[in-house]
Design an enzyme around this catalytic site. Structure first.
Site, mmCIF file in Angstrom:
data_model
loop_
_atom_site.group_PDB
_atom_site.id
_atom_site.type_symbol
_atom_site.label_atom_id
_atom_site.label_comp_id
_atom_site.label_asym_id
_atom_site.label_seq_id
_atom_site.Cartn_x
_atom_site.Cartn_y
_atom_site.Cartn_z
ATOM 1 N N ASP A 368 38.581 -2.989 48.712
ATOM 2 C CA ASP A 368 38.695 -1.264 48.443
ATOM 3 C C ASP A 368 39.711 -0.982 49.376
ATOM 4 O O ASP A 368 40.213 -1.547 50.291
ATOM 5 C CB ASP A 368 37.491 -0.653 48.866
ATOM 6 N N PHE A 533 47.683 20.358 40.638
ATOM 7 C CA PHE A 533 48.521 19.091 40.461
ATOM 8 C C PHE A 533 47.897 18.403 39.106
ATOM 9 O O PHE A 533 46.861 18.410 38.914
ATOM 10 C CB PHE A 533 48.042 18.184 41.741
ATOM 11 N N LYS A 556 55.309 21.269 45.774
ATOM 12 C CA LYS A 556 55.358 20.322 46.616
ATOM 13 C C LYS A 556 54.878 19.188 45.555
ATOM 14 O O LYS A 556 54.131 19.222 44.664
ATOM 15 C CB LYS A 556 54.156 20.457 47.494
ATOM 16 N N ARG A 587 54.091 7.894 53.213
ATOM 17 C CA ARG A 587 53.749 8.654 51.920
ATOM 18 C C ARG A 587 54.624 10.061 51.992
ATOM 19 O O ARG A 587 54.583 10.580 52.882
ATOM 20 C CB ARG A 587 52.372 9.019 51.921
ATOM 21 N N ARG A 755 42.197 4.421 40.271
ATOM 22 C CA ARG A 755 41.426 5.350 39.481
ATOM 23 C C ARG A 755 40.370 4.551 38.644
ATOM 24 O O ARG A 755 39.975 4.715 37.737
ATOM 25 C CB ARG A 755 42.225 6.092 38.418
ATOM 26 N N LYS A 761 35.073 -1.793 38.832
ATOM 27 C CA LYS A 761 35.342 -2.679 40.033
ATOM 28 C C LYS A 761 34.720 -4.036 39.593
ATOM 29 O O LYS A 761 35.133 -5.229 39.525
ATOM 30 C CB LYS A 761 35.146 -1.993 41.196
#
Length: 1138
Positions: A368, A533, A556, A587, A755, A761
């Site tokens: 993870d 966003f 932004k 980032r 995502r 997983k």
């Protein structure tokens, strides 16, 4: 319907049958059960006790161990199910336990508490019925999510009001998808029914935590094992290691050998008895019943009797020794101070000791991201404002290079805006300029940049907390100490906090008003619109009205989505700075703005209203309006935020790569965030060609994209490739194109899946597990969203982090930090595997030595099923005489220094693919056992087989003396063989090795020297004493032992001299130059003769060598490790550190 969470495997009622079923699935246990039943049913050469007692011992010890481990899981479940909760009943709040929550109960949850069930939000302490939650333990995202109640229940903020609520909630059946929920609430008010739709924004998931809200009330819709978190758990099954599977394979081979020996013996018996004189000799006349009995039944009976006679070739005590080794060995992980994290006061935990050796076989690591690789902390590091790059040092911005108002070069202090306040007081002006001409304009540029940061976000503020925004250099004189920010993404929080440190403090929202303090002066901006966003635009925007009345758009987003829309500002310089930030693993986000005229804003407002109220194609219309608005921008600059990695994550991932382990990152986070962290932690390299499989809409599109990726890999086979895939595309790839997807993944050095839903997983790990190579997988995570993959992988490791203990509770092992994984695998895993591999091979070897003379003896007793050994020796051989040396070896052996293993991860490759338990190694040990057995038997036979008198009184040896001689040589030889395999000697090794031989002699003297009244027959009376009174016997014992071991020593010396493994080379290097005594009895340095090595070996055998004498050094000119000088010297290893 389960109202509580249950992770344990057993209950009080099913423990015995279920555990017995699990244990008798093992070949050896089932086999010995059959042998025991055969001994009860027919007349056999040995007593049923010889098989029944060891079987009972093995079953009991294993059941106690597994019961204890499940009891710990039971305690963990009780901790979760017994958590106190408040439920509205009979007009008041009632305290109960989480396991007692029923569907329909109204539950009260306070701030920072975890939701005990899946709840539909009814009301909160806010008038609008909203609340904020963090789902970090579910999907790994640390952002704050907003949930809202329906208007009719939002006003019911007291227990009394809620008790009057009459409503019906209808919703879909429980499903695992965390982001999907459909339902409706029918509310009865004044005899009128009002129907309200319910979606994911109304559902509070179990495992999520309430934030920034004093309290909420919600109605339980899913409880216990029906909650979405529980449905994402994979049902826990018994994991079996590769070593255990190899053991079962070897047991089947030995079972075939056993049956073959029994068949051969039975056939030869009847062939021999074909002659009348041997069929019924004068001294053994048959009864009438025996003469008339069925020959077929007699044949079967004889076959079963031989089966019982030879059954000890199957080592039942192997299983109990393995169980003890795993259980006791697991304590070393908890005791390892290198795996102890002082800050959190957490030590490593072992929840399942059955998989210790699997730690040495890992080929894939699935990890993870959030909380496992990172600390869940974002920190502002650098920024670029109007073409000038700055970094934060001690709460101030330091510029790199000349600024517009400075002719000096490097590192001129821009300072906080507060320090420039004496130049001119900054007020909101009616126009914003992009080319500063003096100090005041410079301040305006930075003011505008940080205002954009402080206004363009979805940050929430809690004024209840007394914690400050920061400590030390993070604290600003303008930042109110009582404010605490909660953000929709962690980097938003870091940016708003940074702006506060530089004098522009976001105070909070009051309705539609956003309050900002600029250098201590309060300014109010009206929030007109938020352009949310989305992954296609990769940016967000806000439209605000400044105190002066102007309408401003602040944008932004990622540089790839913002820079193309800019028409002004220092675009090229900022692009260069963004690339530099990215190279540091930071980032990045770009900030821009646009000023609207009144006419422009009216048009924008109209279009937004039409798009947001559209019933058809709402998303497409909104996207078009957003594109119309976010253009003709003026670039302000860029920000660089560090997602703080855990300590030594990069080094750990690099070490895993050197060990031949492939690392996959599986995260529920966004694509951009995940890639950025992968780059910063070294999972992706800057020189790596990053391939993307994102936003695939159909099977055909996905297949075409996979084909393109496969062709690119073939064409650029020299370059390393990394693959990025999202959850949606992964679902399509796994549905129809598994093989193609796996081919692409295998040819990539690193894979990152973003995502991801929790069950996805687990599906990815299962796909790798069942691939043709069948690699050993390890999953590591820290949240409840990682439980499925932890349970699916061969080895599951939980991080005891900030997201609760769900992962740690459901894992096989739990550690405090990701960096501890390297020692867990490279040292503990390596040692456990070598130890247990030797243990398994040694057990088969010593049992071949044990039973083969029994088989050979039948050729000399007309296959009469006469035993060679006394029944007491048969029972105690594996339990007492030869059990302790191998058990202590399997607990304490260190064939190479732990520091070398940890710092030379390439040594891990030497034990991968289960190499130490390969068929070649297995056959070597088996042939060695047969050869030693032949030497035992025929050496003894040649000594006393010709009726030679070996005693001073002329008396000859008998049958039991012959068997005892063989048994004595065998016990000494197999124990000495264990000494040859031991590299790391402690006083415990010396005690059990030489003590086992001594115990055998003392026991035999007492057993055969006294007439025991409770024994019905005592065949061994005075036999052992008589044997030891013969000098010939002593000579034969020494000669046979030396003969057996000499061949083995010669082979070891030859292999080490001409075909050394990497581990053996490391042993030589480890003991190079300053060595006083060999760490291995059969290891010698370059330039030495084998005779010198054997001479020192003999010194060691007689006790003149101990680990404390060994000086370990590392040569800088060592040809084996030319690329790593991380260890120059190693301290002396003392036996007490074992």
């Amino acid at each position: 319907m389960w109202r509580w969470v249950r992770q344990q495997l057993y209950t009080v009622w099913n423990f015995v049958p279920k555990n017995l079923f699990e244990q008798f699935r093992r070949v050896a246990n089932f086999y010995f059960l059959i042998i025991f039943l055969v001994q009860l049913m027919i007349d056999t050469p040995t007593s049923p006790v010889t098989s029944g007692l060891p079987l009972f011992f093995v079953i009991t010890v294993t059941a106690i161990k597994q019961g204890y481990e499940d009891w710990l899981r039971h305690i963990s479940d009780n901790e979760v199910n017994g958590a106190p909760v408040y439920v509205v009943r009979s007009g008041g709040l009632v305290t109960t336990r989480s396991k007692n929550i029923r569907v329909g109960d109204i539950v009260r949850v306070a701030k920072n508490e975890i939701f005990p069930a899946d709840l539909v939000l009814l009301s909160s302490d806010r008038l609008d019925g909203s609340c904020h939650v963090t789902t970090a333990s579910l999907d790994g995202e640390t952002n704050l999510k907003t949930h809202v109640a329906v208007p009719e229940t939002a006003v019911l903020q007291t227990v009394a009001n809620l008790d009057t609520l009459i409503a019906v909630v209808e919703c879909q059946q429980p499903e695992a998808d965390l982001y999907r929920f459909m339902g409706r609430m029918t509310i009865t008010q004044q005899m009128e029914e009002i129907v309200r739709p319910l979606g994911p924004e109304s559902l509070l998931l179990r495992g999520a935590r309430l934030k920034n809200t004093k309290e909420i009330f919600g109605v339980a819709v899913y409880t216990g094992m029906e909650t979405k978190m529980a449905l994402n758990y994979k049902s826990k099954s018994q994991k079996r290691s590769a070593v255990e599977k190899s053991m079962n394979t070897f047991l089947i081979i030995y079972l075939i050998i056993l049956i073959s020996e029994a068949i051969i013996s039975t056939i030869l018996k009847y062939t021999w008895q074909a002659e009348e004189k041997w069929d019924e000799p004068w001294y053994n006349q048959k009864t009438e019943h025996q003469r008339n009995s069925s020959k077929i039944l007699k044949f079967i009976s004889d076959f079963l009797a031989f089966l019982v006679l030879y059954n000890f070739i199957i080592p039942i005590s192997l299983y109990v020794t393995v169980e003890l080794q795993k259980f006791l060995g697991s304590f070393f992980i908890g005791w390892d101070l290198d795996l102890y994290h002082e800050e959190s006061d957490e030590k490593a935990q072992v929840n399942t000791s059955d998989l210790n050796e699997e730690l040495g076989q890992v080929e894939y690591v699935f990890t993870d991201k959030t909380g496992t690789l990172t600390e869940n902390e974002m920190q502002f590091r650098e920024c670029s404002i109007n073409g000038t790059k700055y970094q934060e040092i001690n709460g101030r911005l330091v510029s790199e290079g000349p600024t517009p108002d400075s002719s000096e070069g490097n590192l001129s202090y821009l300072t906080s805006l507060s320090h420039l306040n004496n130049l001119s007081h900054l007020a909101t002006s009616s126009s914003f300029r992009t080319s500063p001409e003096n100090g005041t304009e410079l301040i305006k540029e930075h003011d505008l940049f940080f205002k954009a940061v402080s206004l363009c976000h979805t940050v929430q503020i809690s004024s209840v907390q007394t914690d400050s925004i920061g400590d030390g250099p993070w604290q600003s004189s303008f930042a109110p100490a009582q404010l605490e920010y909660y953000a929709s993404s962690p980097d938003e929080k870091a940016l708003v906090e940074a702006a506060a440190r530089f004098g522009i403090v976001f105070i909070g929202n009051s309705g539609e008003i956003m309050e900002v303090k600029t250098l201590g002066k309060l300014e109010r901006y009206k929030l007109l619109h938020i352009l949310e966003f989305d992954p296609d635009r990769r940016r967000m925007s806000v439209i605000v009205q400044a105190p002066s009345g102007e309408k401003l758009l602040f944008v932004k987003g990622a540089e790839s989505s913002v820079l193309p829309e800019c028409i002004g500002g220092e675009i090229e310089k900022t692009r260069i700075h963004v690339d530099e930030f990215a190279l540091k693993g930071l980032r990045t986000l770009c900030m821009a703005y646009r000023q609207f005229t009144s006419k422009e804003y009216e048009e924008i407002n109209r279009r937004l209203f039409e798009a947001r109220t559209a019933l058809q194609q709402r998303e497409e219309k909104l996207a078009g309006v957003f594109q119309f608005i976010e253009k003709d921008l003026i670039l302000l600059g860029a920000t660089a935020v560090e997602d703080k990695l855990q300590d030594k994550v990069r080094e750990t991932i690099e070490a895993l790569r050197m060990a031949g382990i492939k690392v996959w990152v599986l995260t529920g986070d966004k694509h951009e965030t995940a890639v950025s962290v992968s780059l910063s932690c070294g999972h992706f390299h800057r020189t790596m060609n990053i391939l993307e499989l994102l936003n695939q809409k159909s099977d055909s599109e996905c297949a075409e994209k996979l084909g393109q990726l496969a062709r690119r890999i073939r064409e650029d086979h020299v370059i390393q490739h990394g693959l990025v895939v999202d959850g949606t595309s992964l679902s399509l790839a796994l549905r129809e194109h598994e093989k193609l997807f796996m081919d692409v993944c295998r040819n990539c050095s690193a894979v990152m899946c973003c995502r991801m839903a929790p069950l996805q997983k687990a599906k990815v790990i299962r796909l790798i597990k069942i691939s043709p190579e069948k690699p050993i997988t390890l999953a590591i995570g820290d949240g409840a969203n990682d439980v499925s993959m932890i349970q699916e992988a061969h080895v599951g490791i939980g991080i005891m982090g900030k997201e609760g203990r769900q992962a740690a509770r459901n894992s096989d092992y739990a550690i405090a930090r990701f960096k501890f994984l390297s020692k867990l695998l490279f040292v503990h895993g390596h040692f456990y595997y070598i130890r247990i591999a030797t243990l398994v091979q040694y057990f088969f070897y010593k049992n071949v030595c044990f039973i083969t003379p029994q088989f050979l003896y039948q050729f000399y007793c007309l296959f009469s099923q006469q035993t060679l050994y006394d029944s007491v020796y048969l029972t105690l051989y594996n339990i007492c005489f030869t059990s302790l040396p191998i058990l202590i070896y399997s607990l304490l052996e260190q064939h190479i220094d732990p520091h070398v293993l940890q710092n030379k991860p390439t040594l891990y490759r030497d034990i991968s693919k289960n190499r130490q338990l390969s068929m070649k190694t297995f056959l070597y040990w088996t042939i060695l056992g047969f050869s030693h057995a032949f030497i035992f038997f025929f050496g003894s036979y040649f000594l006393i087989g010709k009726d030679t008198s070996l005693l001073g009184n002329g008396q000859m040896f008998g049958n039991w003396t012959f068997g005892t001689l063989v048994f004595t040589v065998m016990v000494i030889t197999v124990t000495a063989k264990m000494a040859l395999e031991t590299h790391f000697w402690t006083w415990i090794n010396h005690l059990v090795t030489w003590g086992s031989i001594l115990f055998y002699f003392v026991f035999s003297l007492f057993y055969g020297g006294i007439l025991w009244p409770f024994l019905s027959s005592q065949n061994m009376y005075f036999v052992f004493i008589q044997l030891l009174s013969s000098g010939y016997a002593w000579f034969a014992i020494i000669l046979m032992v030396v003969t057996c071991l000499f061949l083995d020593i010669v082979k070891k010396v030859f292999d080490r001299q001409f075909h050394p493994t990497n581990i053996e080379k490391a042993q030589l290097t480890e003991t190079n130059s300053s060595i006083k005594c060999l760490d291995s009895m059969c290891c010698f340095s370059e330039g030495e003769t084998a005779c010198a090595s054997i001479g020192r070996m003999l010194e060691r055998v007689i006790g003149r060598c101990s680990p404390s004498h060994v000086s370990r050094s590392w040569s800088a000119s060592d040809p084996f490790y030319t690329n790593d000088r991380s260890i120059l010297t190693l301290s002396t290893m003392d036996s007490s550190t074992c």
